[in-house]
Structure formats: C-alpha cells, structure tokens
Design a protein around this motif. Sequence first.
Motif, mmCIF file in Angstrom:
data_model
loop_
_atom_site.group_PDB
_atom_site.id
_atom_site.type_symbol
_atom_site.label_atom_id
_atom_site.label_comp_id
_atom_site.label_asym_id
_atom_site.label_seq_id
_atom_site.Cartn_x
_atom_site.Cartn_y
_atom_site.Cartn_z
ATOM 1 N N UNK A 1 0.838 -1.189 0.000
ATOM 2 C CA UNK A 1 0.000 0.000 0.000
ATOM 3 C C UNK A 1 0.878 1.247 0.000
ATOM 4 N N UNK A 2 1.485 1.556 -1.126
ATOM 5 C CA UNK A 2 2.245 2.778 -1.258
ATOM 6 C C UNK A 2 3.431 2.861 -0.337
ATOM 7 N N UNK A 3 4.034 1.744 0.037
ATOM 8 C CA UNK A 3 5.209 1.763 0.889
ATOM 9 C C UNK A 3 4.898 1.935 2.368
ATOM 10 N N UNK A 4 3.626 1.931 2.744
ATOM 11 C CA UNK A 4 3.255 2.097 4.147
ATOM 12 C C UNK A 4 3.357 0.751 4.850
ATOM 13 N N UNK A 6 3.045 -1.923 8.174
ATOM 14 C CA UNK A 6 1.935 -2.269 9.068
ATOM 15 C C UNK A 6 1.869 -1.339 10.285
ATOM 16 N N UNK A 7 3.014 -1.005 10.870
ATOM 17 C CA UNK A 7 3.030 -0.122 12.041
ATOM 18 C C UNK A 7 2.506 1.269 11.693
ATOM 19 N N UNK A 8 2.865 1.767 10.516
ATOM 20 C CA UNK A 8 2.372 3.070 10.089
ATOM 21 C C UNK A 8 0.857 3.038 9.887
ATOM 22 N N UNK A 9 0.380 1.941 9.310
ATOM 23 C CA UNK A 9 -1.060 1.793 9.092
ATOM 24 C C UNK A 9 -1.798 1.754 10.430
#
Length: 105
Positions: A1-4, A6-9
């Motif tokens: 997802x655009x380099x995001x 899991x922690x960022x999500x």
Amino acid sequence: MGGMNRNQMMAQARKMQEQLVAAQQKAAATEVSASAGGGSVKVTATGDLRISSITIDPQAVDPEDVDMLQDMILAAVNDALEQAESATEKAMSAVTGGLNIPGLF
C-alpha cells in the motif's frame, strides 16, 4: 500500500479513531433548534439525537384544538432531530473524508 508498513497503518488507524471519538463528542455537545407554528413551539436537540428542551407558547394551547398543538410539536421535534443528525454526519464526514463506514454513526 504505497510503501506504508503495518506499524504506520496501525498508527494512522489509531489517530483516525481518536479523531472520530473527538468528533462524536463534539457532535453530541452540539445543539440545534427548530420551531413550528410561527415559533409557537420550539425544540432543541443535541447531536446525539436527544431532545434537550421543548418550549410552548401559552397562546398555542387551545383546548379546542389539541391536534394542532400535537402536530406543531411533532413537526418541530422531527425538524430538530433531522438538523442534529445532519450536523453529526457533517462532523463525522470531516474526519472520514466522506467515507461511509458502516456502524460508525
């Protein structure tokens, strides 16, 4: 997802959840008013769809025409609740960016 990752999500989801809770609290504290019968009946509701007050002009009370008073109360209550619901949807939409998230509100 655009380099995001899991922690960022997850961090973004937590932030959005906090914003939603704040928006819900703000919406619940918002008051809207409606009237019927040329102002003879006034109703105030909150964003959490609770009626906080009803004011009836004593001149609107005609024992011979109770039906008209009931109709004015009903119209003012429905209008106030529609305004409160609309204000809540607007506040929530500002957080969700217009996404319709089932069960959210």
